[in-house]
Motif scaffolding. Structure first.
Motif, PDB file in Angstrom:
ATOM      1  N   THR A 194       0.957  -1.129  -0.129  1.00  0.00           N
ATOM      2  CA  THR A 194      -0.375   0.044  -0.061  1.00  0.00           C
ATOM      3  C   THR A 194       0.888   1.229  -0.103  1.00  0.00           C
ATOM      4  N   ASP A 198      -1.771   6.753  -2.020  1.00  0.00           N
ATOM      5  CA  ASP A 198      -3.094   6.130  -2.349  1.00  0.00           C
ATOM      6  C   ASP A 198      -4.100   6.337  -1.496  1.00  0.00           C
ATOM      7  N   VAL A 199      -3.639   6.523  -0.200  1.00  0.00           N
ATOM      8  CA  VAL A 199      -4.393   6.449   1.131  1.00  0.00           C
ATOM      9  C   VAL A 199      -4.471   7.747   1.754  1.00  0.00           C
ATOM     10  N   ARG A 202      -7.747   9.590   2.376  1.00  0.00           N
ATOM     11  CA  ARG A 202      -8.598   8.838   3.407  1.00  0.00           C
ATOM     12  C   ARG A 202      -8.193   9.071   4.725  1.00  0.00           C
ATOM     13  N   VAL A 259      -3.338  -0.801   4.525  1.00  0.00           N
ATOM     14  CA  VAL A 259      -4.562   0.299   4.870  1.00  0.00           C
ATOM     15  C   VAL A 259      -4.626   0.436   6.328  1.00  0.00           C
ATOM     16  N   ARG A 263      -3.793   3.325   9.291  1.00  0.00           N
ATOM     17  CA  ARG A 263      -4.810   3.768  10.003  1.00  0.00           C
ATOM     18  C   ARG A 263      -4.290   3.776  11.724  1.00  0.00           C
TER      19      ARG A 263
END
Length: 783
Positions: A194, A198-199, A202, A259, A263
């Protein structure tokens, strides 16, 4: 005082005419990201590149790319790119320098951090020194490479290829153009799970949802020679996270994906920023003491965050358990493995571990939990554990004995004094500098020259509307006169079977207005056709409740049909089973766009009866009749047009937009429609598709009106733009936008079906019949 206006730039005339045209397009965009002095440097850069004598394409690529890089990463980074290009001037070709600028926005967007972009430029310089032939194919594939690789992975991939094929030019080119098995194998090896880029969005929204405040996140790159990135850390107002996370896998194949690792990392660092602060008393403590103070503070902030958001603790516990299970059982005399076991023990009360240090840590944490706001207890507990480590004779190395739990930061936030500049940055906001003034104060200030927003100490706000001499609001005038930023789209290269990222530039231009009465005259001239179209319009099913007879599974029974069926049965005949009536709601949920090719060839004269007219005049008549028909039906519609002057300047016009009434203003724009330049059809379709995607309608239709095949003055291969247009049509179809082409080219049968599909085009043999055919086509397609 330095001026930000293009016309005030003294050296503007030193640029070529085409470079000035492109600079004019991008100047407003550049003025939004550059200060006035930086704008001067931006222009100086273009002049410097032109003086190198390496062709105009290099200057155009610089003018187009630099504001995009500056918007992503800042002014300094944009000029570092220019500096690198000038250094490379004597070592490589102009084509490579063009690629360096053209792909720079891709690198800036994917890397997302100025320091990483600087390292990327260093990598480019390294490849140029070691294997100059490799640079061009690598830059061509850069978008794909950075989609799957971190910067460290890209360097390792490039280094492997250089070492393996340094003297074999053919193999080197195949490797860096991703057409060899070796290139794909090494790429797969270096691929990360990941990527941060790309995150990132979010994660920001995730943290905002938790704590109702914004957090600044940015990526960091690990050591080039190692697959491990840096640990997360907090520096000033920024949370720094690794640029990629692989899935975190245990020996029993249980895992946490990338992901969720992001987080967990972002939430842990954010908890520190919410609940922790700089510990001045521990700034001079030993590294061992700081390690255990940080461990106890981690437990405190995770307890506080867990109380507010119970879902965080299970995630952190799961990751800590995997870290503990990955340790070898022989690691018993060092502090490093114990740190992970301590972390898990303080997170999970069910974790069983009989080590005396862990038992004492649990007692100390329980004491801290009695008053979670008392940081003094945390420091004392950490110092006590550090003393206990020395009593047990455990080995400690600050560089080697660090927690392996990937989501935890290195706690420098606690022990390094924050920079005063960062504190000043957080003090006060623009709202504190806002001052509301009267009309007289504002007018007196506007008479003073050389006001620079760059040096402003406060922002003045006029509380009332300001009108010009004609009674128009200045806010409305500026809204009308605003210049939109250029929009960049990819383009499909059928030879390499890859997209060229940010390759074309759409520049929205304001249409020239003509006489709206000439549009009304067209309707008057075509009165018989308007009357015929009226019957077609009336034939379109209106919105509302529709009763459909002769169905088998209706909502109610048709009495007449039921009686007829009973008569058939009595007479021994097979009855018609369709005796039902179905009631349904008829809704026309359709948005239509007429996209007109406005290339130079539309000025060609054609004969129509006794008079001579042009293709453009017929297109205007067809657009007028179509607009009148759609307006009567009530479907939302838009009329746009396009032409092109190379990939840097695809001009796009909105004659009538969605939500805008079809009145004199729209008619004036149609009357002023002109034909010029070339036809870069794929870029225009992508921009039209972007507009259509914003429409809430269930069905979306783009009617493309063109008099020839796609072409442009910077493309020699006639197949190139055909393939790109076909790719654009396929992209729009996947997005739910239908495309239909009406072409006036008598030779269109050779290519148009392959581009738009066998049922999505119409070749008009008699051009003069366009005004009557186009509205009828629309009405037949949308019944």
């Amino acid at each position: 005082m330095t001026s930000a206006r293009l016309e005030d730039q003294e050296r503007l005339n030193e640029l070529s005419e085409s470079a000035r045209e492109i600079l004019e397009i991008h100047w407003v965009d550049a003025s939004r990201v550059f200060a006035p002095r930086a704008l001067e440097a931006y222009l100086e850069g273009a002049i410097s590149l032109q003086s190198l004598g390496r062709g105009e394409e290099l200057v155009l690529a610089y003018i187009e790319a630099t504001p995009q890089v500056a918007r992503e990463l800042g002014t300094d980074t944009a000029f570092e790119l220019l500096s690198m290009a000038i250094k490379m001037f004597s070592k490589t070709s102009a084509a490579v320098l063009v690629l360096l600028f053209s792909t720079a926005p891709v690198a800036a967007n994917r890397l997302g951090e100025a320091s990483l972009f600087q390292q990327y430029l260093s990598l480019v310089n390294y490849i140029l020194a070691q294997a100059p032939r490799a640079l061009r194919p690598m830059l061509t594939q850069l978008d794909h490479l950075l989609e799957v690789l971190t910067l460290g992975g890209l360097r390792r991939w490039a280094t492997w290829g250089i070492n393996a094929h340094r003297t074999d030019f053919e193999a080197l080119d195949a490797y860096f153009s991703l057409s060899s098995p070796d290139a794909q194998a090494v790429l797969q090896k270096e691929r990360r799970g990941t990527l941060f880029v790309d995150v990132q969005r979010r994660l920001v929204m995730y943290l905002r949802a938790l704590w109702a405040r914004n957090f600044l996140l940015r990526p960091t790159s690990g050591d080039f020679e190692s697959r491990q990135g840096y640990r997360p850390f907090i520096e000033g107002p920024f949370i720094n996270l690794p640029d990629a996370f692989d899935d975190y896998v245990d020996r029993d194949d249980s895992s946490v994906d990338g992901v969720n690792l992001y987080r967990a990392s972002a939430a842990h660092a954010a908890a520190h920023m919410i609940y922790s602060g700089f510990d001045a008393e521990s700034e001079d403590a030993t590294k061992l003491q700081q390690t255990f103070i940080g461990l106890m503070e981690d437990a405190r902030v995770e307890t506080l965050a867990g109380k507010d958001f119970p879902g965080l603790a299970p995630l952190w516990t799961r990751i800590a358990r995997i870290a503990v299970n990955r340790h070898e059982e022989t690691d018993t005399d060092r502090v490093g493995p114990l740190l992970d076991r301590l972390a898990l023990a303080l997170l999970d009360p069910n974790y069983a571990d009989d080590h005396p240090l862990i038992a004492q840590a649990r007692e100390l944490v329980n004491a801290v939990r009695e008053d979670l706001e008392d940081y003094e207890r945390v420091r004392e507990a950490g110092m006590t554990l550090a003393d206990r480590v020395e009593q047990l004779g455990l080995h400690f190395s600050h560089s080697q004995d660090v927690p392996s739990i990937p989501y935890r930061d290195d706690n420098r936030f606690l022990f390094e004094k924050p920079e005063s500049a960062m504190e000043v940055q957080r003090e006060g906001s623009i709202d504190d500098k806002r001052r509301y003034v009267s009309l007289l104060e504002m007018l007196n200030s506007l008479d003073i020259e050389n006001i620079s927003a760059e040096d402003a100490d406060e922002v003045w706000v006029l509380g009332t509307e300001l009108y010009d001499n004609h009674g128009r609001k200045y806010s409305d005038i500026f809204a009308e006169d605003r210049t939109l930023s250029p929009v960049h789209y990819h383009e499909w290269d059928y030879m390499s079977q890859l997209e060229r990222p940010y390759w074309t530039t759409i520049n929205e231009k304001r249409p020239v207005e003509g006489d709206p009465e000439s549009i009304d005259a067209i309707l008057e001239r075509h009165k018989p056709l308007v009357r015929r179209l009226k019957y077609l319009i009336e034939g379109i099913q209106p919105q509302g409740v529709v009763r459909e007879k002769k169905v088998e599974d209706g909502d109610q029974i048709d009495i007449n049909a039921a009686i007829s069926a009973m008569i058939d049965i009595r007479m021994g005949q097979t009855p018609d089973p369709r005796i039902g009536i179905r009631t349904r709601l008829q809704i026309r949920d359709l948005s239509v766009m007429l996209l007109i090719d406005l290339s130079e060839s539309t000025n060609d004269a054609i004969g129509r009866g006794d008079e001579e007219t042009t293709v453009l005049d017929l297109a205007r008549e067809a657009a007028t009749l179509l607009a009148d028909a759609i307006n009567r039906v009530g479907d939302p519609f838009a009329i746009h047009g396009f032409d092109s002057n190379g990939r840097h300047d695809v001009e796009y016009y909105r004659f009538k937009d969605f939500g805008e009434p079809y009145g004199d203003k729209a008619k004036a724009r149609l009357a002023g429609m002109t034909g010029q330049l070339s036809t870069r059809m794929g870029a225009a379709l992508r921009h039209a598709g972007a507009v259509m995607r914003q429409r809430p309608s269930q069905r979306k239709l783009v009617l493309l009106l063109s008099d020839g095949e796609p072409s442009d003055n910077d493309v020699r291969d006639p197949q190139y733009l055909r393939h790109d247009t076909r790719k654009a049509v396929e992209e729009l179809h996947r997005q739910g936008v239908e495309t239909f082409c009406v072409t006036l080219d008598p030779h269109a049968d050779e290519y148009v079906s392959r581009v738009f599909g066998p049922k999505n085009f119409m070749v008009l043999d008699h051009v003069s019949r366009l005004p009557e055919k186009l509205p009828a086509l629309y009405l037949s397609m949308t019944k």
